[in-house]
Design a protein around this motif. Sequence first.
Motif, PDB file in Angstrom:
ATOM      1  N   MET A   5       0.716  -2.722  -3.324  1.00  0.00           N
ATOM      2  CA  MET A   5       2.061  -2.140  -3.307  1.00  0.00           C
ATOM      3  C   MET A   5       2.947  -2.572  -2.223  1.00  0.00           C
ATOM      4  O   MET A   5       4.115  -2.886  -2.395  1.00  0.00           O
ATOM      5  N   ASP A   6       2.342  -3.127  -1.035  1.00  0.00           N
ATOM      6  CA  ASP A   6       2.991  -3.632  -0.029  1.00  0.00           C
ATOM      7  C   ASP A   6       3.570  -5.198  -0.425  1.00  0.00           C
ATOM      8  O   ASP A   6       4.812  -5.226   0.001  1.00  0.00           O
ATOM      9  N   PHE A   7       2.911  -5.658  -1.181  1.00  0.00           N
ATOM     10  CA  PHE A   7       3.617  -7.038  -1.665  1.00  0.00           C
ATOM     11  C   PHE A   7       4.440  -6.611  -2.817  1.00  0.00           C
ATOM     12  O   PHE A   7       5.568  -7.397  -2.677  1.00  0.00           O
ATOM     13  N   LYS A   8       4.257  -5.709  -3.670  1.00  0.00           N
ATOM     14  CA  LYS A   8       5.438  -5.405  -4.587  1.00  0.00           C
ATOM     15  C   LYS A   8       6.590  -5.096  -4.132  1.00  0.00           C
ATOM     16  O   LYS A   8       7.737  -5.418  -4.560  1.00  0.00           O
ATOM     17  N   ASN A   9       6.617  -4.362  -2.676  1.00  0.00           N
ATOM     18  CA  ASN A   9       7.767  -3.929  -2.153  1.00  0.00           C
ATOM     19  C   ASN A   9       8.837  -5.065  -1.402  1.00  0.00           C
ATOM     20  O   ASN A   9       9.781  -4.829  -0.867  1.00  0.00           O
ATOM     21  N   LEU A  10       7.901  -6.141  -1.244  1.00  0.00           N
ATOM     22  CA  LEU A  10       8.717  -7.425  -0.464  1.00  0.00           C
ATOM     23  C   LEU A  10      10.014  -7.936  -1.150  1.00  0.00           C
ATOM     24  O   LEU A  10      10.968  -7.917  -0.432  1.00  0.00           O
ATOM     25  N   VAL A  11       9.805  -8.143  -2.290  1.00  0.00           N
ATOM     26  CA  VAL A  11      10.937  -8.735  -3.163  1.00  0.00           C
ATOM     27  C   VAL A  11      12.181  -7.601  -3.386  1.00  0.00           C
ATOM     28  O   VAL A  11      13.144  -8.030  -2.938  1.00  0.00           O
ATOM     29  N   PRO A  12      11.848  -6.540  -3.852  1.00  0.00           N
ATOM     30  CA  PRO A  12      13.131  -5.453  -3.955  1.00  0.00           C
ATOM     31  C   PRO A  12      13.718  -5.196  -2.605  1.00  0.00           C
ATOM     32  O   PRO A  12      14.832  -5.064  -2.356  1.00  0.00           O
ATOM     33  N   GLY A  13      12.690  -5.518  -1.310  1.00  0.00           N
ATOM     34  CA  GLY A  13      13.297  -5.174   0.053  1.00  0.00           C
ATOM     35  C   GLY A  13      14.307  -6.128   0.260  1.00  0.00           C
ATOM     36  O   GLY A  13      15.329  -6.086   1.195  1.00  0.00           O
ATOM     37  N   ILE A  14      14.026  -7.552  -0.203  1.00  0.00           N
ATOM     38  CA  ILE A  14      15.234  -8.511   0.034  1.00  0.00           C
ATOM     39  C   ILE A  14      16.182  -8.495  -0.689  1.00  0.00           C
ATOM     40  O   ILE A  14      17.515  -8.605  -0.313  1.00  0.00           O
ATOM     41  N   PHE A  80     -10.262 -10.232  -3.144  1.00  0.00           N
ATOM     42  CA  PHE A  80     -10.620 -10.337  -4.683  1.00  0.00           C
ATOM     43  C   PHE A  80     -10.355  -9.138  -5.281  1.00  0.00           C
ATOM     44  O   PHE A  80      -9.774  -9.252  -6.355  1.00  0.00           O
ATOM     45  N   GLY A  81     -10.321  -7.886  -4.727  1.00  0.00           N
ATOM     46  CA  GLY A  81      -9.762  -6.718  -5.532  1.00  0.00           C
ATOM     47  C   GLY A  81      -8.344  -6.488  -5.731  1.00  0.00           C
ATOM     48  O   GLY A  81      -7.752  -6.203  -6.893  1.00  0.00           O
ATOM     49  N   CYS A  82      -7.447  -7.121  -5.117  1.00  0.00           N
ATOM     50  CA  CYS A  82      -5.864  -6.940  -4.943  1.00  0.00           C
ATOM     51  C   CYS A  82      -5.305  -8.284  -5.969  1.00  0.00           C
ATOM     52  O   CYS A  82      -4.224  -8.052  -6.321  1.00  0.00           O
ATOM     53  N   ASN A  83      -5.967  -9.416  -6.080  1.00  0.00           N
ATOM     54  CA  ASN A  83      -5.567 -10.390  -6.563  1.00  0.00           C
ATOM     55  C   ASN A  83      -4.772 -10.205  -7.883  1.00  0.00           C
ATOM     56  O   ASN A  83      -3.639 -10.427  -8.064  1.00  0.00           O
ATOM     57  N   HIS A  84      -5.452  -9.391  -8.853  1.00  0.00           N
ATOM     58  CA  HIS A  84      -5.113  -9.101 -10.296  1.00  0.00           C
ATOM     59  C   HIS A  84      -3.867  -8.357 -10.120  1.00  0.00           C
ATOM     60  O   HIS A  84      -2.835  -8.339 -10.886  1.00  0.00           O
ATOM     61  N   LEU A  85      -3.751  -7.315  -9.160  1.00  0.00           N
ATOM     62  CA  LEU A  85      -2.728  -6.443  -8.998  1.00  0.00           C
ATOM     63  C   LEU A  85      -1.532  -6.997  -8.509  1.00  0.00           C
ATOM     64  O   LEU A  85      -0.439  -6.849  -8.915  1.00  0.00           O
ATOM     65  N   VAL A  86      -1.489  -7.983  -7.374  1.00  0.00           N
ATOM     66  CA  VAL A  86      -0.459  -8.531  -6.615  1.00  0.00           C
ATOM     67  C   VAL A  86       0.216  -9.549  -8.167  1.00  0.00           C
ATOM     68  O   VAL A  86       1.333  -9.548  -7.970  1.00  0.00           O
TER      69      VAL A  86
END
Length: 236
Positions: A5-14, A80-86
């Motif tokens: 979720m931290d990575f997901k919010n990066l783009v909308p934040g910009i 490993f666990g986050c890759n498919h989610l990101v």
Amino acid sequence: YSTAMDFKNLVPGITMALGVCAVPVISAAFETGDKEELSNQVNNIFRYTSLLALLGGGLLICCSEDLLSLLYSSSKEIAFGCNHLVIACGFIVVFLSLAGVAVFSVQAIGFPQLSIKSYVVSGIIRVILNVVLIRFTPLMLLGAIAADGISYAVMLIMNIRVFQGKTGVKIKKFASIIKPMLIFALSMAVFEMILSKIPEFDGFLINLLIKAGIFGILFIILCILLKTLNFRGFFY
């Protein structure tokens, strides 16, 4: 999931910066009754938000494995666990970004209260889809990300309808949203083709830079060739 979720919010934040900047521009055009100027401004804002969000989403998709491995080198299980989610987040950030701009646009014309309905409907859809999709074993946490994407897409559509109804200005959905998405899909296809022809290098950082450079250059070139990106219009 929390890390993704931290990575997901990066783009909308910009891209939120575009929405904030859009408020006085749209308000001024709406107050003067200049529909042509209002149409130009709001469609430019939607188009460039789409392009920035899709570029950011594409970089998340293309570079997720190397990025996570670089940042979490001491916790390989997280990478490993986050890759498919990101990667999944990379596909939905455009809807999050555009929904934010759509809400800002409605607020800019003086009808912030009309955005409340979209938040309620979107929230209900999100809760229902979370319950249904997360329980579907093949999806699990991917179901939560899918629920986010669908709920924000609904919020986007509802606010566009409000904006068009109150201003009489049409959002050019193909030029501002659909065409950038098609360019994104083409960029991803060409990226995968190029990536299959070049060797994997040692080191996460060098692979990250190569992949980001290839996708970024491809995306920008295609945007220029297909007349979606106009630097003069962007800075204007």
